[in-house]
Design a protein around this motif. Structure first.
Motif, short mmCIF file in Angstrom:
data_model
loop_
_atom_site.label_atom_id
_atom_site.label_comp_id
_atom_site.label_asym_id
_atom_site.label_seq_id
_atom_site.Cartn_x
_atom_site.Cartn_y
_atom_site.Cartn_z
N ILE A 144 -46.27 -60.20 -35.31
CA ILE A 144 -47.67 -60.64 -35.21
C ILE A 144 -48.60 -59.57 -35.77
CG2 ILE A 144 -49.53 -61.14 -33.57
CD1 ILE A 144 -47.34 -62.55 -31.84
N GLU A 145 -48.35 -58.33 -35.41
CA GLU A 145 -49.18 -57.22 -35.89
C GLU A 145 -49.17 -57.13 -37.42
OE1 GLU A 145 -48.97 -52.36 -35.78
OE2 GLU A 145 -48.23 -53.47 -34.04
N HIS A 146 -48.00 -57.38 -38.02
CA HIS A 146 -47.87 -57.28 -39.48
C HIS A 146 -47.96 -58.64 -40.18
CE1 HIS A 146 -47.08 -53.00 -39.36
NE2 HIS A 146 -46.34 -53.23 -38.29
N GLU A 147 -48.29 -59.68 -39.41
CA GLU A 147 -48.46 -61.04 -39.92
C GLU A 147 -47.25 -61.51 -40.73
OE1 GLU A 147 -52.34 -61.74 -41.62
OE2 GLU A 147 -53.33 -60.74 -39.94
N LEU A 148 -46.07 -61.42 -40.08
CA LEU A 148 -44.82 -61.85 -40.69
C LEU A 148 -44.15 -62.93 -39.84
CD1 LEU A 148 -43.40 -58.35 -41.66
CD2 LEU A 148 -44.40 -60.05 -43.21
N CYS A 149 -43.42 -63.82 -40.49
CA CYS A 149 -42.69 -64.88 -39.79
C CYS A 149 -41.42 -64.32 -39.15
CB CYS A 149 -42.31 -65.99 -40.77
SG CYS A 149 -43.72 -66.91 -41.39
N VAL A 150 -40.86 -65.10 -38.23
CA VAL A 150 -39.59 -64.77 -37.61
C VAL A 150 -38.65 -65.96 -37.69
CG1 VAL A 150 -40.55 -63.08 -35.99
CG2 VAL A 150 -40.33 -65.45 -35.28
N ARG A 151 -37.36 -65.66 -37.67
CA ARG A 151 -36.31 -66.68 -37.54
C ARG A 151 -35.75 -66.52 -36.15
NH1 ARG A 151 -34.72 -68.74 -42.51
NH2 ARG A 151 -35.31 -67.46 -44.26
N ASP B 51 -31.88 -64.57 -30.63
CA ASP B 51 -31.60 -64.04 -31.98
C ASP B 51 -32.86 -63.95 -32.84
OD1 ASP B 51 -28.92 -64.05 -31.17
OD2 ASP B 51 -28.56 -66.03 -32.05
N VAL B 52 -33.92 -63.39 -32.29
CA VAL B 52 -35.18 -63.27 -33.01
C VAL B 52 -35.05 -62.19 -34.09
CG1 VAL B 52 -37.65 -62.76 -32.82
CG2 VAL B 52 -36.47 -63.97 -30.97
N VAL B 53 -35.37 -62.57 -35.34
CA VAL B 53 -35.28 -61.66 -36.48
C VAL B 53 -36.55 -61.80 -37.30
CG1 VAL B 53 -33.99 -61.10 -38.58
CG2 VAL B 53 -32.77 -61.90 -36.57
N MET B 54 -37.16 -60.69 -37.64
CA MET B 54 -38.36 -60.71 -38.46
C MET B 54 -37.97 -60.95 -39.92
SD MET B 54 -41.51 -58.03 -38.26
CE MET B 54 -40.36 -56.73 -38.02
N THR B 55 -38.80 -61.71 -40.64
CA THR B 55 -38.58 -61.96 -42.06
C THR B 55 -39.67 -61.25 -42.85
OG1 THR B 55 -40.00 -63.92 -42.25
CG2 THR B 55 -37.74 -64.28 -41.47
N MET B 56 -39.60 -61.36 -44.15
CA MET B 56 -40.65 -60.78 -45.01
C MET B 56 -41.66 -61.84 -45.43
SD MET B 56 -40.00 -57.67 -44.87
CE MET B 56 -41.22 -57.08 -46.01
N GLU B 57 -41.50 -63.06 -44.93
CA GLU B 57 -42.41 -64.16 -45.26
C GLU B 57 -43.73 -63.97 -44.51
OE1 GLU B 57 -42.57 -69.03 -44.96
OE2 GLU B 57 -40.69 -67.98 -44.57
N PRO B 58 -44.85 -63.93 -45.25
CA PRO B 58 -46.14 -63.72 -44.58
C PRO B 58 -46.62 -64.95 -43.82
CG PRO B 58 -46.47 -64.04 -46.93
CD PRO B 58 -44.99 -64.01 -46.70
N VAL B 59 -47.37 -64.70 -42.76
CA VAL B 59 -47.97 -65.77 -41.95
C VAL B 59 -49.33 -66.11 -42.55
CG1 VAL B 59 -48.98 -66.30 -39.70
CG2 VAL B 59 -46.81 -65.08 -39.83
#
Length: 120
Positions: free
Chosen positions: A31-38, A89-97
């Motif tokens: 959330i802080e870096h405005e990135l999506c998660v899987r 299994d929460v994983v951060m992606t590089m896809e922007p929000v």
């Protein structure tokens, strides 16, 4: 002659357990870096654009937009609420929000305790 062999089994955390600190930390960082998660949510794979992480009635929740569920795009794009306890299994992606224009961080449902908020 048959022998009774012991079988070992692995039991993953049940739904009644508290979420790991890692899950909330990953979501807060995303959330802080405005990135999506899987993640896995109620046995389905999702891609989530998280907007806010908060506590309500003592339980952690995340509001966000599900961009994909089990490989398919949802019929309607909307801001939904997910209980953190249901996420695995929460994983951060590089896809922007891309924040939803209708998102209001001052909504009374977030009044108890905000842990992380997009654009905040």
């Amino acid at each position: 002659m048959t022998s009774n062999r012991k079988t070992l089994s692995l039991r993953l955390g049940g739904e009644d357990e508290t979420p790991t600190l890692g899950q909330t930390e990953i979501l807060a960082h995303a959330i802080e870096h405005e990135l999506c998660v899987r993640a896995l949510y109620n046995r389905g794979r999702i891609i989530l654009a998280p907007h806010i992480l908060y506590e309500r009635h003592g339980e952690a929740h995340v509001d966000g937009v599900v961009l994909e569920r089990d490989g398919a795009k949802p019929a309607e794009v909307k801001l939904g609420t997910l209980k953190i306890i249901g996420l695995r299994d929460v994983v951060m992606t590089m896809e922007p929000v891309r924040p939803m224009a209708s998102f209001d961080a001052h909504d009374p449902k977030y009044a108890e305790k905000i842990l992380a908020v997009i654009g905040g």
